[in-house]
Scaffold this active site. Structure first.
Site, mmCIF file in Angstrom:
data_model
loop_
_atom_site.group_PDB
_atom_site.id
_atom_site.type_symbol
_atom_site.label_atom_id
_atom_site.label_comp_id
_atom_site.label_asym_id
_atom_site.label_seq_id
_atom_site.Cartn_x
_atom_site.Cartn_y
_atom_site.Cartn_z
ATOM 1 N N ARG A 70 55.614 -0.158 -18.496
ATOM 2 C CA ARG A 70 54.052 0.292 -18.903
ATOM 3 C C ARG A 70 54.103 1.530 -18.809
ATOM 4 O O ARG A 70 53.146 2.168 -19.371
ATOM 5 C CB ARG A 70 52.923 -0.167 -17.705
ATOM 6 C CG ARG A 70 53.177 -1.772 -17.479
ATOM 7 C CD ARG A 70 52.609 -2.615 -18.994
ATOM 8 N NE ARG A 70 52.149 -3.869 -18.639
ATOM 9 C CZ ARG A 70 52.483 -4.529 -19.538
ATOM 10 N NH1 ARG A 70 52.788 -4.570 -20.764
ATOM 11 N NH2 ARG A 70 51.874 -6.051 -18.887
ATOM 12 N N ASN A 100 56.367 -1.705 -26.016
ATOM 13 C CA ASN A 100 54.723 -1.924 -25.941
ATOM 14 C C ASN A 100 54.040 -1.206 -25.371
ATOM 15 O O ASN A 100 52.686 -1.488 -24.103
ATOM 16 C CB ASN A 100 53.901 -3.493 -25.581
ATOM 17 C CG ASN A 100 54.764 -3.792 -24.629
ATOM 18 O OD1 ASN A 100 54.688 -3.405 -23.741
ATOM 19 N ND2 ASN A 100 53.640 -4.885 -24.647
ATOM 20 N N ASP A 158 57.732 -6.756 -28.840
ATOM 21 C CA ASP A 158 57.282 -7.906 -28.408
ATOM 22 C C ASP A 158 55.345 -7.543 -28.260
ATOM 23 O O ASP A 158 55.518 -6.006 -27.522
ATOM 24 C CB ASP A 158 58.168 -7.439 -26.975
ATOM 25 C CG ASP A 158 57.751 -8.235 -26.270
ATOM 26 O OD1 ASP A 158 58.290 -10.054 -26.538
ATOM 27 O OD2 ASP A 158 57.657 -8.055 -24.696
ATOM 28 N N HIS A 185 59.681 -11.533 -31.115
ATOM 29 C CA HIS A 185 58.442 -11.926 -30.139
ATOM 30 C C HIS A 185 58.410 -12.987 -31.814
ATOM 31 O O HIS A 185 57.656 -12.801 -32.431
ATOM 32 C CB HIS A 185 57.938 -11.088 -29.637
ATOM 33 C CG HIS A 185 56.263 -11.585 -29.477
ATOM 34 N ND1 HIS A 185 55.943 -11.496 -28.671
ATOM 35 C CD2 HIS A 185 55.407 -12.980 -29.998
ATOM 36 C CE1 HIS A 185 54.632 -12.358 -27.721
ATOM 37 N NE2 HIS A 185 53.987 -13.212 -28.873
ATOM 38 N N ASP A 311 60.697 -11.318 -18.300
ATOM 39 C CA ASP A 311 59.761 -10.287 -19.229
ATOM 40 C C ASP A 311 58.441 -10.551 -18.345
ATOM 41 O O ASP A 311 57.615 -10.074 -18.539
ATOM 42 C CB ASP A 311 58.824 -11.849 -19.960
ATOM 43 C CG ASP A 311 57.786 -11.365 -21.305
ATOM 44 O OD1 ASP A 311 57.500 -10.093 -21.036
ATOM 45 O OD2 ASP A 311 57.436 -12.529 -21.547
ATOM 46 N N HIS A 315 50.163 -6.899 -14.642
ATOM 47 C CA HIS A 315 48.704 -6.054 -15.087
ATOM 48 C C HIS A 315 47.872 -5.336 -13.624
ATOM 49 O O HIS A 315 48.249 -6.137 -12.335
ATOM 50 C CB HIS A 315 47.532 -6.851 -15.878
ATOM 51 C CG HIS A 315 48.318 -7.200 -17.168
ATOM 52 N ND1 HIS A 315 48.642 -6.626 -18.366
ATOM 53 C CD2 HIS A 315 49.363 -8.372 -17.912
ATOM 54 C CE1 HIS A 315 49.521 -6.914 -19.135
ATOM 55 N NE2 HIS A 315 49.448 -8.507 -18.814
HETATM 56 O O1 DOR Z 1 52.730 -12.698 -21.102
HETATM 57 C C1 DOR Z 1 52.944 -11.741 -22.048
HETATM 58 N N1 DOR Z 1 52.741 -10.114 -21.656
HETATM 59 N N2 DOR Z 1 53.884 -11.814 -22.963
HETATM 60 C C2 DOR Z 1 53.672 -11.199 -24.157
HETATM 61 O O2 DOR Z 1 54.642 -11.258 -24.988
HETATM 62 C C3 DOR Z 1 53.705 -9.081 -23.914
HETATM 63 C C4 DOR Z 1 53.933 -9.091 -22.336
HETATM 64 C C5 DOR Z 1 52.837 -7.669 -21.947
HETATM 65 O O3 DOR Z 1 52.890 -6.805 -22.568
HETATM 66 O O4 DOR Z 1 51.834 -8.119 -20.987
#
Ligand code: DOR
Length: 444
Positions: A70, A100, A158, A185, A311, A315
């Site tokens: 992040r 990302n 992704d 992806h 993965d 958040h």
């Molecule tokens: O659940 C997900 N979160 N899938 C993804 O492909 C991206 C990721 C995110 O960046 O939060």
């Protein structure tokens, strides 16, 4: 900084890269594995620390080819400092971070930023992944040669798919000369727009919009065809359906250059978990069915699926504290990965040595040895080591997470199998309270 030598004594060493699965000891000197012995007496050292590892598994440090740190831009969710501390707690000594971010990692300056931050604040090795397209917008290719010389280990957009087939073809073409994989992806957005879970009986019952498996499988099929056309290196991210496993199996049989990953949550949790409307079960691709899980495990056992990647998608609590349809996709995965995967070992579905290989030498094979020999305890390799207790039961307490992301559906669950210590480049970066450093070869 001069580090004291560290002896890991009398553990059960599992290193699939060397074919070792027996009791032994390991000496770490100046950040490298300097000696590996099977039962012999370790060479004496003038001054060293000792970890008594009787009853524990000692293996190469885990490598995660797919995580989200992040930074830059979303530091409220995670930073390189907190993300790598969480990785260390999960036994990971190398993590590859997705681009990302804000700004996205699509030029030399952003890659340099991540590398500098990782060098000063990272608890473990961070290898960045560059964007496929400029700004992750899917319109034109990112400057791939610039990113390759800046040191990215792969390319990916992704979080979203590359919908433009011509652009994907160009990216795969470039992977032939760079030898860097395109991490894919797979999601057909026309089938997923506004959808929040797997499509099926459960989504109907819950009155939530569902994503059909065809959204993933149609893109897996397209990109396997493009990999065949170009001869490029394709890596399929977070495979989640039985049909995708079958497509990849057939592509491998045809000799197409493809590798694939699966996450701990897609291997262990079904769509039934969404019944709670817990937004921490909302992930993309979505949790699927028991039948998909069986196919994914079979795929791992047969090497159709090469590796396990977390993965890790942290958040904030505020973002996830809302109705299901509005929450962001993602599960915070570093700190529960090993504990949840060990269930497959305890159930007899996956041999422990296979699990270790999917977390160590197999991801290392995909990355290559540009950054030294990773995923091995061979003498001379960087001293990246993970020590686990396969039988220790523990309760997931999100207050203990080093990650800022507390978004796990496993909060308060009991897991069997725990990371006890992590050594990254010779440095002890995590240890459970029960592990004591000693200076006496005889355990007291
Ligand atoms: O659940 C997900 N979160 N899938 C993804 O492909 C991206 C990721 C995110 O960046 O939060």
């Amino acid at each position: 900084m001069i580090m004291k030598p560290l002896l890991i004594h009398g553990g059960h060493i599992i290193d699939p890269s060397l074919g070792i699965d027996e009791t032994g000891s390991l000496l770490i000197t100046e950040g490298k594995i300097s000696w590996l012995g099977r039962g012999e007496i370790a060479p004496p050292q003038p001054d060293y620390d000792i970890i008594h590892a009787q009853g524990l598994i000692v293996c190469p440090g885990f490598i995660d080819l797919h995580c989200h740190l992040r930074e830059p831009g979303f530091e409220e969710k995670e930073t390189i400092a907190t993300g790598t501390q969480a990785a260390a707690r999960g036994g990971f000594t190398t993590v590859c971070c997705m681009p990302n971010t804000n700004p996205p990692l699509d030029n030399q300056a952003t890659i340099d930023y991540v590398k500098t931050k990782a060098a000063t604040e990272g608890a473990v090795r961070v290898l960045p992944i560059g964007c496929i397209s400029k700004g992750r917008k899917g319109g034109e290719l990112a400057p791939m040669p610039e990113l390759a010389s800046a040191g990215v280990i792969a390319f990916s957009d992704d979080g979203q798919p590359v919908m433009n087939s011509g652009l994907m073809r160009q990216a795969l073409d470039y992977s032939c000369s760079s030898a860097l994989p395109i991490i894919d992806h797979c999601e057909h957005t026309a089938l997923t727009e506004g959808k929040v879970m797997n499509e099926g009986i459960v989504s109907t019952r819950l009155e939530l919009y569902g994503m059909p498996v065809a959204a993933e499988e149609s893109m897996v099929a397209r990109d396997l065809a493009l990999a065949q056309l170009t001869g490029g290196r394709l890596h399929i991210a977070h495979v989640s359906t039985e049909g995708s496993v079958e497509l990849i199996r057939r592509a491998k049989e045809k000799g197409i250059q493809v590798t694939a990953e699966v996450t701990p949550h897609h291997l262990t949790l079904t769509e039934e978990r969404v019944t709670s409307y817990d937004t921490n079960t909302k992930v993309n691709p979505p949790l699927r069915t028991k039948r998909d899980i069986q196919a994914l495990i079979q795929g791992l056992r047969e090497n159709v699926i090469d590796i396990i990647a977390t993965d890790h998608a942290p958040h904030t609590e505020a973002e996830k504290r809302c109705e299901f349809a509005l929450a962001p996709f993602g599960i915070s995965g570093f700190e529960t990965a090993l504990g949840s995967l060990m269930r497959l070992v305890h159930n007899g579905q996956l041999p422990l040595a296979t699990l270790v290989s999917k977390l160590t030498c197999e991801p290392s094979r995909i990355i290559g040895d540009k950054y030294g020999k990773l995923g091995t305890l061979a003498t001379g390799a960087p001293a990246d080591v993970t020590i686990i207790d396969p039988n220790l039961e523990w309760v997931v307490d999100i207050r203990d997470f080093a990650s800022k992301g507390k978004n796990t559906p496993l909060a308060s669950s009991t897991l069997k199998g725990k990371v006890m210590a992590t050594i990254s480049r010779g440095k002890l970066v995590y240890k459970d309270d029960s592990i004591k450093l000693s200076n006496n070869l005889v355990k007291t």
